[in-house]
Design a protein around this motif. Structure first.
Motif, PDB file in Angstrom:
ATOM      1  N   ASP A 206       0.839  -1.207   0.000  1.00 53.20           N
ATOM      2  CA  ASP A 206       0.000   0.000   0.000  1.00 53.20           C
ATOM      3  C   ASP A 206       0.871   1.252   0.000  1.00 53.20           C
ATOM      4  OD1 ASP A 206      -2.225  -1.595   0.190  1.00 53.20           O
ATOM      5  OD2 ASP A 206      -2.328  -1.485   2.392  1.00 53.20           O
ATOM      6  N   ILE A 207       1.937   1.202   0.820  1.00 57.85           N
ATOM      7  CA  ILE A 207       2.821   2.372   0.927  1.00 57.85           C
ATOM      8  C   ILE A 207       3.441   2.670  -0.434  1.00 57.85           C
ATOM      9  CG2 ILE A 207       4.949   3.254   1.966  1.00 57.85           C
ATOM     10  CD1 ILE A 207       4.318   1.494   4.450  1.00 57.85           C
ATOM     11  N   ILE A 211       2.945   6.172  -2.581  1.00 60.42           N
ATOM     12  CA  ILE A 211       4.063   7.033  -2.997  1.00 60.42           C
ATOM     13  C   ILE A 211       4.097   7.117  -4.529  1.00 60.42           C
ATOM     14  CG2 ILE A 211       6.595   7.310  -2.962  1.00 60.42           C
ATOM     15  CD1 ILE A 211       5.380   7.827  -0.243  1.00 60.42           C
ATOM     16  N   GLY A 212       3.850   5.985  -5.180  1.00 61.26           N
ATOM     17  CA  GLY A 212       3.794   5.971  -6.650  1.00 61.26           C
ATOM     18  C   GLY A 212       2.689   6.895  -7.159  1.00 61.26           C
ATOM     19  N   ASN A 213       1.513   6.842  -6.504  1.00 64.08           N
ATOM     20  CA  ASN A 213       0.396   7.705  -6.909  1.00 64.08           C
ATOM     21  C   ASN A 213       0.736   9.175  -6.690  1.00 64.08           C
ATOM     22  OD1 ASN A 213      -1.074   5.475  -7.525  1.00 64.08           O
ATOM     23  ND2 ASN A 213      -2.256   5.435  -5.622  1.00 64.08           N
ATOM     24  N   ALA A 214       1.388   9.455  -5.552  1.00 64.38           N
ATOM     25  CA  ALA A 214       1.762  10.849  -5.258  1.00 64.38           C
ATOM     26  C   ALA A 214       2.719  11.369  -6.330  1.00 64.38           C
ATOM     27  CB  ALA A 214       2.391  10.931  -3.874  1.00 64.38           C
ATOM     28  N   LEU A 215       3.653  10.522  -6.762  1.00 63.64           N
ATOM     29  CA  LEU A 215       4.579  10.935  -7.835  1.00 63.64           C
ATOM     30  C   LEU A 215       3.808  11.157  -9.135  1.00 63.64           C
ATOM     31  CD1 LEU A 215       7.588   8.505  -7.160  1.00 63.64           C
ATOM     32  CD2 LEU A 215       7.715  10.995  -7.107  1.00 63.64           C
ATOM     33  N   GLY A 216       2.803  10.331  -9.339  1.00 66.23           N
ATOM     34  CA  GLY A 216       2.010  10.415 -10.574  1.00 66.23           C
ATOM     35  C   GLY A 216       1.202  11.695 -10.698  1.00 66.23           C
ATOM     36  N   THR A 217       0.869  12.328  -9.568  1.00 64.55           N
ATOM     37  CA  THR A 217       0.058  13.559  -9.624  1.00 64.55           C
ATOM     38  C   THR A 217       0.927  14.802  -9.835  1.00 64.55           C
ATOM     39  OG1 THR A 217       0.214  13.820  -7.230  1.00 64.55           O
ATOM     40  CG2 THR A 217      -1.723  12.621  -8.061  1.00 64.55           C
ATOM     41  N   MET A 218       2.237  14.646  -9.848  1.00 56.92           N
ATOM     42  CA  MET A 218       3.133  15.811  -9.980  1.00 56.92           C
ATOM     43  C   MET A 218       3.339  16.185 -11.445  1.00 56.92           C
ATOM     44  SD  MET A 218       6.162  14.713  -7.434  1.00 56.92           S
ATOM     45  CE  MET A 218       6.016  14.847  -5.688  1.00 56.92           C
ATOM     46  N   SER A 219       3.792  17.425 -11.653  1.00 53.56           N
ATOM     47  CA  SER A 219       4.189  17.810 -13.011  1.00 53.56           C
ATOM     48  C   SER A 219       5.480  17.046 -13.331  1.00 53.56           C
ATOM     49  CB  SER A 219       4.446  19.308 -13.085  1.00 53.56           C
ATOM     50  OG  SER A 219       5.623  19.610 -12.366  1.00 53.56           O
ATOM     51  N   ARG A 220       5.818  16.992 -14.616  1.00 55.82           N
ATOM     52  CA  ARG A 220       7.007  16.223 -14.998  1.00 55.82           C
ATOM     53  C   ARG A 220       8.245  16.766 -14.296  1.00 55.82           C
ATOM     54  NH1 ARG A 220      10.969  14.527 -18.559  1.00 55.82           N
ATOM     55  NH2 ARG A 220      10.476  12.527 -19.526  1.00 55.82           N
ATOM     56  N   GLU A 221       8.328  18.093 -14.242  1.00 54.95           N
ATOM     57  CA  GLU A 221       9.505  18.726 -13.638  1.00 54.95           C
ATOM     58  C   GLU A 221       9.612  18.374 -12.148  1.00 54.95           C
ATOM     59  OE1 GLU A 221      10.750  23.272 -13.090  1.00 54.95           O
ATOM     60  OE2 GLU A 221       9.887  22.823 -15.060  1.00 54.95           O
TER      61      GLU A 221
ATOM     62  N   PRO B  31      22.599  10.711 -17.163  1.00 53.76           N
ATOM     63  CA  PRO B  31      21.388   9.926 -16.974  1.00 53.76           C
ATOM     64  C   PRO B  31      20.460  10.510 -15.916  1.00 53.76           C
ATOM     65  CG  PRO B  31      23.369   8.682 -16.338  1.00 53.76           C
ATOM     66  CD  PRO B  31      23.808   9.964 -16.885  1.00 53.76           C
ATOM     67  N   GLY B  32      21.022  11.310 -15.009  1.00 55.69           N
ATOM     68  CA  GLY B  32      20.176  11.863 -13.957  1.00 55.69           C
ATOM     69  C   GLY B  32      19.563  13.194 -14.335  1.00 55.69           C
ATOM     70  N   ASP B  33      19.909  13.710 -15.513  1.00 57.94           N
ATOM     71  CA  ASP B  33      19.397  15.023 -15.904  1.00 57.94           C
ATOM     72  C   ASP B  33      18.005  14.882 -16.494  1.00 57.94           C
ATOM     73  OD1 ASP B  33      18.878  17.423 -17.177  1.00 57.94           O
ATOM     74  OD2 ASP B  33      21.027  17.876 -17.240  1.00 57.94           O
ATOM     75  N   GLY B  34      17.035  15.561 -15.848  1.00 58.11           N
ATOM     76  CA  GLY B  34      15.645  15.420 -16.245  1.00 58.11           C
ATOM     77  C   GLY B  34      15.372  15.830 -17.672  1.00 58.11           C
ATOM     78  N   GLU B  35      16.123  16.850 -18.194  1.00 55.26           N
ATOM     79  CA  GLU B  35      15.825  17.338 -19.538  1.00 55.26           C
ATOM     80  C   GLU B  35      16.138  16.305 -20.604  1.00 55.26           C
ATOM     81  OE1 GLU B  35      17.737  21.123 -19.996  1.00 55.26           O
ATOM     82  OE2 GLU B  35      16.921  21.764 -18.079  1.00 55.26           O
ATOM     83  N   THR B  36      17.046  15.372 -20.310  1.00 55.36           N
ATOM     84  CA  THR B  36      17.403  14.391 -21.331  1.00 55.36           C
ATOM     85  C   THR B  36      16.698  13.055 -21.101  1.00 55.36           C
ATOM     86  OG1 THR B  36      19.275  13.604 -20.069  1.00 55.36           O
ATOM     87  CG2 THR B  36      19.700  15.394 -21.606  1.00 55.36           C
ATOM     88  N   LEU B  37      15.902  12.950 -20.029  1.00 54.87           N
ATOM     89  CA  LEU B  37      15.247  11.676 -19.724  1.00 54.87           C
ATOM     90  C   LEU B  37      14.035  11.447 -20.615  1.00 54.87           C
ATOM     91  CD1 LEU B  37      15.078  11.487 -15.820  1.00 54.87           C
ATOM     92  CD2 LEU B  37      16.416  10.060 -17.347  1.00 54.87           C
ATOM     93  N   THR B  38      13.933  10.263 -21.140  1.00 50.64           N
ATOM     94  CA  THR B  38      12.698   9.910 -21.841  1.00 50.64           C
ATOM     95  C   THR B  38      11.675   9.464 -20.795  1.00 50.64           C
ATOM     96  OG1 THR B  38      13.308   7.608 -22.035  1.00 50.64           O
ATOM     97  CG2 THR B  38      14.041   9.063 -23.819  1.00 50.64           C
ATOM     98  N   ASP B  39      10.423   9.338 -21.209  1.00 54.54           N
ATOM     99  CA  ASP B  39       9.387   8.886 -20.266  1.00 54.54           C
ATOM    100  C   ASP B  39       9.719   7.497 -19.719  1.00 54.54           C
ATOM    101  OD1 ASP B  39       8.028  11.190 -20.512  1.00 54.54           O
ATOM    102  OD2 ASP B  39       6.490  10.419 -21.892  1.00 54.54           O
ATOM    103  N   ALA B  40      10.246   6.650 -20.599  1.00 55.06           N
ATOM    104  CA  ALA B  40      10.571   5.281 -20.170  1.00 55.06           C
ATOM    105  C   ALA B  40      11.689   5.293 -19.136  1.00 55.06           C
ATOM    106  CB  ALA B  40      10.989   4.443 -21.379  1.00 55.06           C
ATOM    107  N   GLU B  41      12.684   6.162 -19.350  1.00 55.55           N
ATOM    108  CA  GLU B  41      13.799   6.256 -18.393  1.00 55.55           C
ATOM    109  C   GLU B  41      13.316   6.791 -17.049  1.00 55.55           C
ATOM    110  OE1 GLU B  41      17.621   7.042 -21.362  1.00 55.55           O
ATOM    111  OE2 GLU B  41      16.346   8.713 -20.732  1.00 55.55           O
ATOM    112  N   LEU B  42      12.436   7.769 -17.121  1.00 57.73           N
ATOM    113  CA  LEU B  42      11.901   8.349 -15.882  1.00 57.73           C
ATOM    114  C   LEU B  42      11.093   7.294 -15.112  1.00 57.73           C
ATOM    115  CD1 LEU B  42      11.688  10.936 -14.211  1.00 57.73           C
ATOM    116  CD2 LEU B  42       9.636  11.534 -15.496  1.00 57.73           C
ATOM    117  N   ALA B  43      10.295   6.531 -15.853  1.00 56.56           N
ATOM    118  CA  ALA B  43       9.497   5.465 -15.211  1.00 56.56           C
ATOM    119  C   ALA B  43      10.413   4.430 -14.578  1.00 56.56           C
ATOM    120  CB  ALA B  43       8.591   4.812 -16.251  1.00 56.56           C
ATOM    121  N   ALA B  44      11.519   4.112 -15.267  1.00 54.97           N
ATOM    122  CA  ALA B  44      12.467   3.123 -14.728  1.00 54.97           C
ATOM    123  C   ALA B  44      13.113   3.652 -13.454  1.00 54.97           C
ATOM    124  CB  ALA B  44      13.530   2.802 -15.776  1.00 54.97           C
TER     125      ALA B  44
END
Lengths: 296, 70
Positions: A206-207, A211-221, B31-44
């Motif tokens: 659950d934890i 945490i995964g859901n909380a990350l999912g609600t954030m902007s990409r940055e 690899p840790g720089d967000g601007e160069t990360l693809t969605d798949a890399e970020l998910a990983a």
């Protein structure tokens, strides 16, 4: 004939070269005081509550071992009167001394200190259980062992219930602290999640999902930033844990010798205290006998 | 002799393409720089930090095992 002799000699020579190194490598593997499972357990010892939880879990394991060992000895005494259980009883006595040491261990020290204590005491518990098992297995046949095992297997230990409660509380506090740190790295103020963990309303799964859901609600940055912070924290923790494990491996033999010497001293104190009590009771009995012809 | 000219031309074109690709990556990117990360890399990476967090937590049903006594 000469060829056969040469071949036999070659095999002998190769055996002489290989067998000692095989034995050495087996010893080395067996002697690692921090096995894979222990290494995993140590990861949680970076918080004082995590260290407390691990030490209490060890206390429960050794307490259960003592109770089980006593039950096995009782069973052997009932069913195999001719068998001398003195050696098994000595192992149980040492397990009880170990239990005292676990009880008096300090879980508020540095990570290095608590990890070293845990590694030392857990290894002693494993070694004592192994010695007991080997002694019992040398003394009885497979069928007899299976019968004893069946008789003591389903024992319930009500004595351990209170310990279980303390372990649960320490685990919940530790998990809440780790989640609080993770949420801080994510710049998230989610006290509701922390409280649920502290109250025991969330499993590990659950934890993770929360945490995964909380990350999912954030902007990409924000998400990138949060993941980077969490990864940095994880790296720092891993380095701390690895350093503590390495320290625990150093001078293990010397520490073990010191612990055994201390146990011998304590055993001597117990023995002298028992003989004092025995003398006291003997003199009381003597006085009573002298006074009233043997009636109290 | 005739074969060498197209090969040289191909190598030249490949070098130009390769240098063009490299120049698009910003200085200091890793690899840790967000601007160069693809969605798949970020998910990983997210899975990785969640795994790390998971291994720091203690399961309430977990037991320490010192081995069988018999």
């Amino acid at each position: 004939m000469n060829k056969r002799l040469a071949a036999s000699l070659s095999v002998m020579l190769i055996s002489m070269l290989i067998l000692p190194s095989f034995a050495l490598s087996q010893d080395d593997a067996g002697d690692d005081v921090v096995d894979e499972k222990t290494g995993e357990e140590i990861k949680a010892m970076v918080t004082s509550q995590g260290a407390k939880a691990r030490m209490l879990q060890l206390e429960r394991a050794v307490s259960r071992g003592v109770l089980m060992a006593q039950a096995i000895i009782d069973d052997i005494e009932e069913t195999n009167e001719s068998f001398d259980t003195a050696d098994l009883e000595l192992i149980v006595e040492e397990m009880e001394l170990l239990l005292d040491e676990i009880n008096s261990s300090d879980t508020e020290g540095t990570t290095d200190e608590v990890v070293q204590q845990f590694v030392d005491l857990k290894k002693d518990g494993i070694d004592l259980a192994q010695r007991f098992r080997e002694d019992a297995r040398n003394a009885f046949g497979a069928e007899e062992l299976a019968q004893i095992r069946n008789r003591v297997r389903n024992m319930t230990h009500d004595e351990l219930a209170e310990l279980g409660e303390r372990i649960r509380n320490a685990i919940r506090e530790h998990n809440a602290e780790r989640i609080q740190n993770a949420l801080r790295s994510m710049n998230q103020n989610r006290q509701d999640i922390v409280n649920q963990v502290r109250n025991g309303n969330m499993s590990k799964e659950d934890i993770r999902n929360q945490i995964g859901n909380a990350l999912g609600t954030m902007s990409r940055e924000e998400r990138v930033e949060a993941i980077r912070n969490m990864a940095q924290n994880a790296t720092q923790l891993r380095e701390r844990v690895n350093a503590a494990i390495e320290k625990a491996r150093e001078q293990y033999q010397e520490r073990m010798e010191t612990r055994l010497e201390q146990r011998i001293n304590r055993m001597e104190n117990i023995t002298s205290s028992i003989s004092q009590r025995q003398s006291y009771l003997e003199s009381r009995l003597q006085n009573i006998t002298n006074r009233g012809g043997g009636t109290a | 002799m005739n074969v060498k000219i197209p090969l040289l031309a191909f190598a030249l074109i490949a070098m130009v393409i390769a240098s063009g690709c490299v120049s698009e990556v910003p200085d200091g990117a890793g690899p840790g720089d967000g601007e160069t990360l693809t969605d798949a890399e970020l998910a990983a990476q997210q899975q990785e930090v969640l795994d790390d967090l998971d291994s720091d937590l203690i399961d309430e049903n977990e037991e320490i095992d010192i081995g069988d006594l018999i």
